[in-house]
Design an enzyme around this catalytic site. Structure first.
Site, PDB file in Angstrom:
ATOM      1  N   CYS A 160      -9.120 -41.650  -6.824  1.00  0.00           N
ATOM      2  CA  CYS A 160     -10.118 -41.769  -7.875  1.00  0.00           C
ATOM      3  C   CYS A 160      -9.944 -40.596  -8.840  1.00  0.00           C
ATOM      4  O   CYS A 160      -9.428 -39.553  -8.460  1.00  0.00           O
ATOM      5  CB  CYS A 160     -11.474 -41.705  -7.185  1.00  0.00           C
ATOM      6  SG  CYS A 160     -12.913 -41.923  -8.188  1.00  0.00           S
ATOM      7  N   SER A 217     -12.190 -38.721  -9.652  1.00  0.00           N
ATOM      8  CA  SER A 217     -12.969 -37.602  -9.095  1.00  0.00           C
ATOM      9  C   SER A 217     -12.104 -36.727  -8.190  1.00  0.00           C
ATOM     10  O   SER A 217     -12.344 -35.520  -8.082  1.00  0.00           O
ATOM     11  CB  SER A 217     -14.160 -38.126  -8.304  1.00  0.00           C
ATOM     12  OG  SER A 217     -14.976 -38.900  -9.123  1.00  0.00           O
ATOM     13  N   HIS A 271     -10.530 -34.427 -10.473  1.00  0.00           N
ATOM     14  CA  HIS A 271     -11.484 -33.430 -10.955  1.00  0.00           C
ATOM     15  C   HIS A 271     -11.757 -32.354  -9.907  1.00  0.00           C
ATOM     16  O   HIS A 271     -12.072 -31.222 -10.251  1.00  0.00           O
ATOM     17  CB  HIS A 271     -12.789 -34.100 -11.399  1.00  0.00           C
ATOM     18  CG  HIS A 271     -12.605 -34.917 -12.644  1.00  0.00           C
ATOM     19  ND1 HIS A 271     -13.360 -36.025 -12.924  1.00  0.00           N
ATOM     20  CD2 HIS A 271     -11.725 -34.791 -13.657  1.00  0.00           C
ATOM     21  CE1 HIS A 271     -12.957 -36.532 -14.077  1.00  0.00           C
ATOM     22  NE2 HIS A 271     -11.970 -35.810 -14.536  1.00  0.00           N
ATOM     23  N   HIS A 292     -11.942 -40.290  -0.986  1.00  0.00           N
ATOM     24  CA  HIS A 292     -13.301 -40.696  -0.636  1.00  0.00           C
ATOM     25  C   HIS A 292     -13.493 -42.200  -0.660  1.00  0.00           C
ATOM     26  O   HIS A 292     -14.616 -42.668  -0.711  1.00  0.00           O
ATOM     27  CB  HIS A 292     -14.311 -39.973  -1.523  1.00  0.00           C
ATOM     28  CG  HIS A 292     -14.107 -40.214  -2.997  1.00  0.00           C
ATOM     29  ND1 HIS A 292     -13.171 -39.531  -3.724  1.00  0.00           N
ATOM     30  CD2 HIS A 292     -14.698 -41.066  -3.842  1.00  0.00           C
ATOM     31  CE1 HIS A 292     -13.202 -39.954  -4.974  1.00  0.00           C
ATOM     32  NE2 HIS A 292     -14.110 -40.898  -5.088  1.00  0.00           N
ATOM     33  N   CYS A 305     -15.279 -46.823  -3.216  1.00  0.00           N
ATOM     34  CA  CYS A 305     -15.832 -46.136  -4.393  1.00  0.00           C
ATOM     35  C   CYS A 305     -15.784 -47.006  -5.635  1.00  0.00           C
ATOM     36  O   CYS A 305     -16.811 -47.349  -6.203  1.00  0.00           O
ATOM     37  CB  CYS A 305     -15.111 -44.807  -4.650  1.00  0.00           C
ATOM     38  SG  CYS A 305     -15.717 -43.937  -6.123  1.00  0.00           S
TER      39      CYS A 305
HETATM   40 ZN   LIG Z   1     -14.529 -42.120  -6.680  1.00  0.00          ZN
END
Ligand SMILES: [Zn+2]
Ligand SMILES: [Zn+2]
Lengths: 412, 155
Positions: A66, A68, A71, A87, A194
């Site tokens: 992802c 994220s 990040h 995740h 997710c």
């Molecule tokens: Zn995610």
């Protein structure tokens, strides 16, 4: 990475004293670790503790990557280091700790990243995605007790939001896994963790009524699922916006009726497509402040802008204040699509089974665990919407019910 | 009623806490991992304090009582900060008492941060060791009146 030395204890079980006098067994697994911000993620051998009370161990078969995760690497999502990334995943439960009630060894599951406690204010008020306990663990990179089941180089190793699924196995709370049917391919199931909950859920939770016009800004793994969700709730026009041409085409395949190249004046394009009125609902699915303002500015009077993308925690957004009362605009947000995983993952699976939710087009690019750095680069460059890491026997259809041993597994 | 009645009071109390206590803790060395100056800009009262990391090997031959890992600049701009935190004096006071959830404070704009927050992550887990020093310091300086009632000591 591929040629890393095999530590002596690999695949063997050791006893480790974890404070409080409780000795817990550990396994050595492979995991994608970031040692510190801006460091290249590396596959490392790490120690994974056996599941404690309420926890389960999952052998990972497929795991999505992802934005994220990226990040976390750059620190724009500031999380404690070092950390295991990942995740969203699918896998097989190989061990259950004491007090686990709903999940059994051998279950095929999706791993998700907000394991709600079930009894905090938010859980009791129908918003388990905002669970206080889950949030605290996500911020601290640990469990509710401040501990992590992972160790690396003799130090505690954090994990991305209770999960850390870019690994051969993960120990997660029972509420962080949801059972799936025997026919669901691992790589497609992984995205339920997710991207699909977040994207489809954001659309399901938005005030879209059949016949509406919606805009989706950003066509990554989440944005493409917003497109699908908007289609499923009856949006008549779905305008998909992204700078990357093939993503716009993929969005059409998933239900978009119109596309806009994000490198043009998007606001004008959206107004032109709606007779100057603006869209009924706009979604921002990137986490960029200017796009968030654009989503708000592109909705019609009385319309709703939904923020789905995750900006930096200290980011601030400037908007025309007069528009709130005088145009009755609504600005809202969506976290994990407002999902209640135990309720919503089975629904999403049912929609997949009926053909309304399409996952195969989102899982065309697969990688091995050691290829995660390349996968991240492909994600950033826009070459891939959702990279999926698959593990050696990921496509094996049968349910497994035996003790997991990564050393053995690799040699299968 | 505000905790710090004017900038002088803020420099005296909070500045004194930073210079007399925080700088001498083991945790203060973590500022080198942050990698640059941190500026706190206050409103109510208007004030400014900058933590400037001291070079680790600054003139070793010169004996100095100042061996703390950072120095303070009070009331002036100081060097260009890497991180800036804006808050009012009362919010800063509650922060150092350990009564503020930073995640929430950012979300509610009680604290506005600029710069790479990830660099502050090196310090954050260690603040728990520093928080108890502040009430202790306040009491030792005769500012026990600034402590919240015990019942209020929770986030
Ligand atoms: Zn995610
Ligand atoms: Zn909860």
């Amino acid at each position: 990475m591929r040629g890393r030395a095999r530590p002596a204890g690999r695949g063997e079980r050791g006893r480790q004293n974890q404070g409080g006098g409780v000795a817990l067994s550990t396994q050595t697994i492979q995991a994608v670790v970031i040692a510190d911000y801006d460091q290249t993620p590396q596959v490392e051998w790490v120690e994974l503790q056996d599941p404690g009370p309420g926890d389960v161990r999952v052998r990972i078969h497929a795991a999505g990557i992802c934005h994220s995760d990226w990040h976390a690497v750059t620190g724009t999502l500031p999380l404690p280091m070092p950390m295991v990334l990942g995740h969203e995943a699918s896998g097989t439960v190989t061990d259950v700790g004491p007090l686990v009630e709903r999940v059994r060894v051998g279950d095929r599951v999706v791993v998700t990243w907000v394991p709600a406690c079930g009894h905090c204010f938010w859980c009791l008020n129908g918003a388990p995605e905002l669970c206080e306990t889950a949030n605290r663990g996500a911020v601290s990179g640990t469990g509710a007790d401040g501990r992590t089941p992972l160790r690396w180089r003799g130090q505690p190793l954090h994990r991305f939001s209770w999960s850390g699924t870019l690994a051969t196995a993960a120990v997660v709370p029972e509420s962080g896994v949801v059972r799936i049917g025997p026919d669901m391919p691992w790589r497609e199931a992984a995205l339920l963790g997710c991207a699909v909950q977040t994207g489809v859920g954001a659309a399901f939770g938005a005030p879209i009524v059949p016949g509406d016009t919606v805009a989706v800004l950003g066509l990554g793994g989440v944005g493409l699922n917003v497109v699908q969700g908007a289609r499923m709730v009856g949006a008549a026009r779905i305008i998909a916006v992204d700078p990357v041409a093939w993503k716009r085409e993929l969005a059409r395949e998933l239900g978009a009726t119109d596309t806009v190249d994000a490198s043009v004046d998007v606001l004008t394009a959206l107004l032109d497509l709606t007779d100057g009125r603006g869209v009924d609902v706009a979604f921002e699915a990137v986490g960029q402040v200017p796009l968030m303002a654009l989503a708000f500015n592109a909705v019609r009077r009385g319309g709703t802008a939904v923020m789905v993308g995750v900006p930096m925690p200290n980011a601030e957004l400037s908007l025309n204040a007069f528009a709130f009362p005088s145009q009755e605009k609504t600005l809202t947000g969506s976290w994990l699509g407002g999902s209640h995983p135990a309720r919503d993952i089975p629904r999403l699976e049912a929609l997949w089974r009926s053909g309304q939710l399409r996952l195969a087009p989102l899982t065309t690019h697969t990688y091995a665990l050691h290829e995660v750095p390349e996968a991240l680069q492909d994600l950033l460059s826009g070459r891939v919407a959702r990279p999926v890491v698959v593990f050696p026997d990921a496509e094996a259809p049968a349910t497994r019910a035996r003790t997991h041993d990564p050393a053995q597994a690799e040699e299968e | 009623m505000t905790v710090f009645k004017d900038a002088e009071a803020l420099y005296d109390i909070l500045g004194g806490f930073f210079s007399d206590r925080v700088r001498w803790t083991d945790e203060a060395h973590l500022i080198h991992q942050v990698g640059g100056p941190i500026t706190f800009i206050f409103e109510r009262p208007a004030a400014q304090i900058c933590w400037v990391p001291e070079a680790a090997s600054a003139e070793p031959e010169e004996p100095s009582s100042e061996r703390a890992p950072f120095r303070l600049v009070l009331g002036a701009a100081g060097p260009t900060p890497l991180l800036t935190f804006r808050q009012d004096g009362d919010t800063a006071h509650r922060f150092w008492l350990g009564l503020l959830d930073l995640q929430q404070a950012l979300a509610r704009q009680q604290v506005r941060a600029q710069g790479p927050l990830s660099r502050a992550m090196k310090l954050l887990p260690h603040l728990d060791a520093i928080y108890p020093l502040y009430p202790e310091y306040l009491t030792s300086r005769g500012h026990g009146d600034l402590l919240p009632p015990a019942a209020g000591l929770r986030r």
